[in-house]
Design an enzyme around this catalytic site. Structure first.
Site: not given
Length: 274
Positions: A47, A105
């Protein structure tokens, strides 16, 4: 307002997601979310906002040990030593000595799951990570990760909203005692215009976003991570935990999910989905 704590890791059932927030609002929104009552913040290296998340945490009038903080590492860092180094980088950017939850992730197409989870075990033993989990893993991958992890998997974080059918994955995780953590719980805003959700919302004096969140939280061992860039939406998202859906409401929402409802499936990262 009381937010349930889910699973062995005691994760607050509602968290504040930071994916795709504009960089100049991340710190403000994290600080505002904590002021509103959120105690669970979700970020990731991908992010590119860990520094801003850390700034928001420091600015908030909340002790670090009262916040459940999650970050995630991408497969390019899944080799054992690289994973440990990447964790240290995250801790530095976040300005904290530990994260409450570290997630793999996406599954790696090259590094065996056991190798990365072995590094995760070391990080948990060292105190830099309190709990380990996975994200976007298939059922078989979840089983491999659990077999390699010395503690219980804290979650499998998956795309989950009323428009995707994740029935099989949810049932598999339930059999294993692993919580479901929903990202994109509002289907990237698509729930707001859905006729069925609007009808149900009207009967509860709520909005479709709150109904989507309440539906996720209806299931045992479920966590939702709504994201918003509007501070005025924070209280409403939290209030979703108080909505009591009827069995008819739940059945109507259950029927909305389809196999092609998936919104997040990057070619370079996504596995062959169950």
């Amino acid at each position: 307002m009381s937010i349930a704590l889910i699973g062995p890791a005691r994760i607050p059932a509602l968290g504040f997601g930071t994916f795709q927030l504009e960089q100049d609002v991340v710190a403000d929104m994290v600080c505002a979310a904590l002021a509103e009552g959120f105690r669970h913040i979700d970020t990731a290296q991908a992010y590119n906002n860990e520094e801003a998340v850390g700034e928001g945490l420091r600015r908030a009038d909340v002790r670090r040990d009262e916040v459940f903080l999650t970050t995630k590492i991408l497969p390019e860092h899944f080799a054992s030593e690289a994973f440990i180094a990447a964790t240290d980088d995250s801790l530095k950017r976040l300005g904290t000595d530990y994260v409450d939850l570290m997630l793999l992730h996406w599954p790696s197409k090259e590094v065996p799951i056991a190798d990365t989870v072995g590094a995760l075990n070391k990080l948990i033993d060292s105190g830099k990570v309190r709990h380990g989990g996975v994200s976007n893993f298939t059922m078989d991958m979840v089983d491999q990760a659990q077999a390699a992890l010395d503690t219980l998997l804290a979650v499998n974080q998956i795309e989950l909203h009323p428009l995707i059918d994740q029935t099989r994955m949810i049932a598999h995780l339930a059999r294993k005692g692993i919580p479901v953590e929903a990202y994109s719980p509002l289907a990237q805003g698509k729930v707001m215009e859905h006729a069925t959700l609007r009808e149900i919302a009207a009967t509860h004096d709520a909005d479709p976003a709150q109904i989507a969140l309440a539906w996720i939280l209806t299931r045992p061992m479920s966590i939702a991570l709504p994201r918003t860039s509007k501070q005025q939406r924070l209280a409403g998202n939290l209030a979703a935990a108080e909505i009591q859906l009827s069995s008819e409401d739940i059945a109507r929402i259950d029927a909305l999910g389809t196999a092609d409802g998936r919104l997040v499936s990057p070619d370079t990262l996504a596995p062959i989905w169950d």
